[in-house]
Design a protein around this motif. Structure first.
Motif, short mmCIF file in Angstrom:
data_model
loop_
_atom_site.label_atom_id
_atom_site.label_comp_id
_atom_site.label_asym_id
_atom_site.label_seq_id
_atom_site.Cartn_x
_atom_site.Cartn_y
_atom_site.Cartn_z
N THR A 119 68.72 5.14 67.30
CA THR A 119 69.52 6.34 67.56
C THR A 119 69.95 7.05 66.30
O THR A 119 70.40 8.21 66.37
CB THR A 119 70.77 5.97 68.38
OG1 THR A 119 71.62 5.09 67.61
CG2 THR A 119 70.39 5.29 69.67
N ASN A 123 67.61 11.42 68.68
CA ASN A 123 68.60 11.58 69.74
C ASN A 123 68.19 12.75 70.63
O ASN A 123 67.26 13.50 70.31
CB ASN A 123 70.00 11.78 69.18
CG ASN A 123 70.11 12.99 68.28
OD1 ASN A 123 70.02 14.13 68.75
ND2 ASN A 123 70.30 12.76 66.98
N GLY A 124 68.90 12.91 71.72
CA GLY A 124 68.54 13.93 72.69
C GLY A 124 68.84 15.35 72.27
O GLY A 124 68.30 16.30 72.84
N ILE A 129 73.92 16.31 75.11
CA ILE A 129 75.29 15.85 74.84
C ILE A 129 76.30 16.74 75.56
O ILE A 129 77.25 16.26 76.20
CB ILE A 129 75.57 15.84 73.32
CG1 ILE A 129 74.71 14.78 72.63
CG2 ILE A 129 77.05 15.56 73.05
CD1 ILE A 129 74.85 14.78 71.12
N THR A 153 76.71 4.68 64.23
CA THR A 153 75.70 3.64 64.01
C THR A 153 75.73 3.12 62.57
O THR A 153 75.65 1.92 62.32
CB THR A 153 74.30 4.19 64.33
OG1 THR A 153 74.29 4.69 65.67
CG2 THR A 153 73.25 3.10 64.19
#
Length: 293
Positions: A119, A123-124, A129, A153
């Motif tokens: 991640t 990521n998306g 989000i 992270t």
């Protein structure tokens, strides 16, 4: 030969000191410039060109004008809310995750670590989000800047590495005395990892204090704007008229320049004051995360 080597070493040391002094000067001067400009006379500052080595006159009018803006105090309140609850949530979630990932007998430990590290690079994106935050009902609340970002992270990896450095014998002795995982974490792991905990507090606090992007995305109510979003509005939108009193248009422009610098100082100094309290832990905490794999 040894004498020549000694001279080269001293020359290299001098060179390093010069480079470091230049870096300090380059880093420190912008902050001093903002400080000097914020306490300068407005008319002298506007007419000044080039470097600024001292205040041009002396006036605290800019600071008095800044606090005329109700958005500043509201921004402070919102930022302190985000800072307090955000750091608590960050430390709690990061500590729990780091403890689990640092244990050697956890099933699929390496798979979990791989997924978490993944991640960091993929990521998306912003739209997913936003849709998630909207669907759970957090849009236009301060919690939208706290809950979705409960764990970093990078910070998780640092804390996991620090927890792995604690000797296994301490955990085994605690288990023999009947301690559960929460007792081991709270009474053994965390007390022995305080340098890293202090670094995490600093990292998360600076992130929360300086954060404005996600607040701009998720929050529309001006009463919920954090301080950095108010500062952005003042600097980019040039929204200083409400703080300039009854001055003429020309005077408002002059006073507005000093107000911008005063606002930057007011938004920057509080977080700078945090560093001296954790500085003694900083180097040690970072090195723990850097040396252990």
């Amino acid at each position: 030969m040894k004498q020549e080597t000694g001279r080269l070493d001293r020359l290299f040391d001098y060179l390093i000191h010069v480079v470091l002094l230049l870096l300090v000067a380059v880093t420190l001067y912008p902050l001093l410039y903002v400080l000097f400009a914020s306490v300068s006379e407005a008319n002298q500052l506007v007419s000044h060109k080039g470097f600024l080595w001292k205040p041009l006159g002396f006036s605290l009018e800019a600071y008095l004008n800044v606090f005329r803006n109700p958005g500043i105090l509201t921004g402070y309140k919102n930022t302190l809310f985000i800072l307090f609850f955000g750091v608590i949530l960050n430390l709690t979630m990061t500590s729990l995750a780091a403890y689990v990932l640092s244990r050697k007998n956890v099933m699929w430990n390496k798979l979990f670590i791989f997924v978490i590290v993944f991640t960091m690079f993929f990521n998306g994106g912003l739209i997913p989000i936003y849709l998630i935050v909207k669907n759970v009902g957090l849009v236009n609340t301060l919690w939208a800047t706290i809950i979705p970002f409960a764990i970093s992270t990078f910070n998780l990896i640092i804390m996991r590495t620090a927890f792995m450095a604690v000797p296994d014998s301490l955990e085994e002795s605690a288990k023999m005395d009947g301690a559960n995982h929460f007792t081991i974490l709270l009474r053994i792991i965390i007390p022995l990892s305080m340098p890293v905990i202090a670094v995490m507090i600093l990292y998360y606090a600076v992130e929360k204090w300086n954060g404005w992007f996600y607040a701009a995305v998720f929050i529309q109510d001006r009463e919920l704007f954090p301080l950095q979003l108010v500062l952005r509005e003042i600097l980019i939108a040039n929204a200083t008229d409400s703080m300039s009193g009854d001055a003429s248009a020309g005077e408002r422009f002059q006073v507005g320049e000093t107000i911008k610098y005063a606002t930057i100082m007011i938004a920057t100094v509080p977080i700078l004051c945090v560093y001296p309290f954790v500085q003694k832990y900083f180097v040690k905490g970072v090195m723990v995360g850097a040396l252990k794999g």
